[in-house]
Design an enzyme around this catalytic site. Structure first.
Site, short mmCIF file in Angstrom:
data_model
loop_
_atom_site.label_atom_id
_atom_site.label_comp_id
_atom_site.label_asym_id
_atom_site.label_seq_id
_atom_site.Cartn_x
_atom_site.Cartn_y
_atom_site.Cartn_z
N ASP A 6 2.99 6.60 15.29
CA ASP A 6 3.30 5.65 16.35
C ASP A 6 4.78 5.31 16.46
O ASP A 6 5.41 5.56 17.49
CB ASP A 6 2.45 4.37 16.18
CG ASP A 6 2.48 3.82 14.77
OD1 ASP A 6 3.28 4.29 13.93
OD2 ASP A 6 1.70 2.88 14.48
N ASP B 192 0.84 -1.19 0.00
CA ASP B 192 0.00 0.00 0.00
C ASP B 192 0.87 1.24 0.00
O ASP B 192 1.99 1.23 0.53
CB ASP B 192 -0.92 0.03 1.23
CG ASP B 192 -1.81 -1.19 1.31
OD1 ASP B 192 -2.57 -1.42 0.36
OD2 ASP B 192 -1.74 -1.91 2.32
N ASP C 43 0.60 5.25 1.02
CA ASP C 43 -0.18 6.30 1.69
C ASP C 43 0.49 7.65 1.48
O ASP C 43 1.72 7.75 1.35
CB ASP C 43 -0.29 6.02 3.19
CG ASP C 43 -1.06 4.74 3.48
OD1 ASP C 43 -1.81 4.29 2.60
OD2 ASP C 43 -0.88 4.19 4.58
#
Length: 445
Positions: A142, A63, A65
């Site tokens: 995070d 993916d 982003d």
């Protein structure tokens, strides 16, 4: 690396193109289209997170982003193929056929009083839609390895938290105080284990230390979210390492309490051998690009719990067939309080368990029915897995393998359905649907 305080201004390190291995040829063309259009629209935009991390680690991302200064509404104005999603985290999805480029607006780490950032009294974030700068965005992510930004302006990588160095050292390190960050979002504990398993990274000691103490916080996470996290943990090609990581960090009892209790009580380790062998097979199927089933996965992960419940019921004098069904129901219901396992997976999971006792029945009529059962193949594979614990069922495995060969059931072929099988409702052939007058008329237009 010194601990990064999310409230302090981070120091920017720019890694020029000749000092990193991220190349546009390895980036999705659709992600590049999004980056360039956002830039042409007057906004700053960066490839961010796992894609940059994976490329730096020599892996091909699944993916891509994007992080941008544009709000979700501004992104939607630029892309006709865009839809806005989410309440807790407002995002834009730019859709290119089967590929989705997720676009997130830079988020701040403080509350601006607008009500778009809401925090539970225990520290868990309930809503986070306060927008800010790229510096704000970096320190609220995070892990340091996920806070790296690739720009098409000069093809450099921008690092605000020391993530570039941590990727080189193969370390998963939380940004900020670990206990505070885990309380904000307990699922970060699972993410630490999953990403370490996926990438072959170590969890940095200060990041790992609070996990066993805070594992019980997972009970506050949405059960549907934990189901999705389980799929990522176990159906992405690193199931064995993920399971071992959950055990090592004290997270298995929080995610699969009955399984953890059963494994602890099983001193021989036979049940764990079945689980590990099954997860190893799952990893091999993923590596070979073969289909994997959540129903089979959960049948495997909850098998120790089912066995323990079954033994307890039989010790109480419950008849075998009733004990099997009650054990299956008990384990399923108890697990649902933690992980939201959809019925389309929980029902086949139970069927895999309940079919196990029928493999010892070799009568001709029963053989025909078994071979025609829609869950036969999965149940047989599960029976074969149980040989990892003991050779008690070796003769049954050999018998049913021979029966499959006799009827030409090779790998990947469907189970033949008998003409007359009233043993299970799922075996009944579907009745042809009567076409309505409206549909018939429409078909003739």
């Amino acid at each position: 690396m010194p601990e990064q305080n999310p409230s302090s201004k981070p120091e920017l390190r720019i890694i020029p193109r000749d000092q990193h291995n991220v190349s546009r040829k390895d980036i999705s063309p659709n992600a590049l289209r999004v980056l360039y259009r956002l830039r042409d629209g007057g906004f700053s935009a960066y490839l961010v997170g796992g894609a940059v991390r994976d490329l730096l680690a020599g892996r091909q991302p699944k993916d891509f982003d994007v992080a941008t200064s544009a709000t979700p509404e501004e992104v939607k104005q630029l892309f006709r193929n865009c839809r806005l999603i989410g309440r807790r985290f407002r995002l834009a999805h730019v859709v290119f056929g089967r590929e989705i480029i997720e676009v997130a607006t830079f988020r701040a780490n403080t509350d601006d009083g607008s009500g778009d950032r809401e925090q539970h009294e225990g520290g868990r974030l309930l809503r986070d839609n306060v927008y800010g700068t790229i510096e704000d965005d970096a320190v609220r992510r995070d892990f340091t390895a996920n806070a790296l930004y690739y720009t098409i302006e000069d093809f450099s990588v921008r690092d605000y938290t020391g993530g570039f160095e941590d990727v080189q050292k193969r370390l998963m390190r939380l940004i900020g105080d670990p206990e505070t960050r885990y309380r904000e979002d307990p699922v970060r504990m699972l993410r630490a284990v999953r990403l370490a398993a996926k990438l072959g990274f170590e969890i940095e000691p200060a990041t790992a230390e609070p996990i066993p103490r805070l594992a019980s916080l997972l009970s506050e996470a949405a059960s549907a979210r934990l189901f999705e996290e389980c799929l990522k943990l176990f159906l992405s090609g690193h199931a064995v390492k993920s399971f071992e990581g959950l055990e090592a960090r004290g997270l298995l009892p929080a995610l699969f309490p009955d399984t953890a209790a059963a494994l602890k009580a099983n001193r021989s380790g036979a049940l764990r051998s079945v689980v590990i062998d099954g997860l190893r097979g799952t990893d091999e199927r993923v590596a070979n690009d073969e289909p994997v089933s959540p129903a089979f996965l959960f049948a495997l992960l909850l098998w120790p719990a089912y066995c323990r419940a079954l033994i307890a019921l039989q010790a109480q004098g419950v008849q075998p067939i009733d004990a099997q069904r009650r054990a299956a129901d008990r384990v399923t219901v108890r697990q649902l309080s933690t992980v939201a396992l959809p019925r389309r997976f929980s029902i086949p999971m139970q069927e895999i368990w309940l079919l196990q006792s029928r493999f010892s029945l070799h009568q001709t009529k029963r053989v025909s029915r078994m071979l025609g059962h829609p869950r036969f193949r999965a149940a047989f594979d599960f029976l074969s897995l149980r040989l990892a614990a003991s050779d008690e069922h070796a003769e049954d495995v050999a018998f049913w393998r021979e029966q499959q060969e006799l009827v030409g059931m090779g790998p990947g072929q469907p189970s033949p359905r008998p003409r007359d099988d009233g043993d299970a409702e799922d075996d009944a052939p579907a009745r042809p649907r009567r076409r309505s007058r409206r549909s018939t008329a429409a078909a003739g237009e």
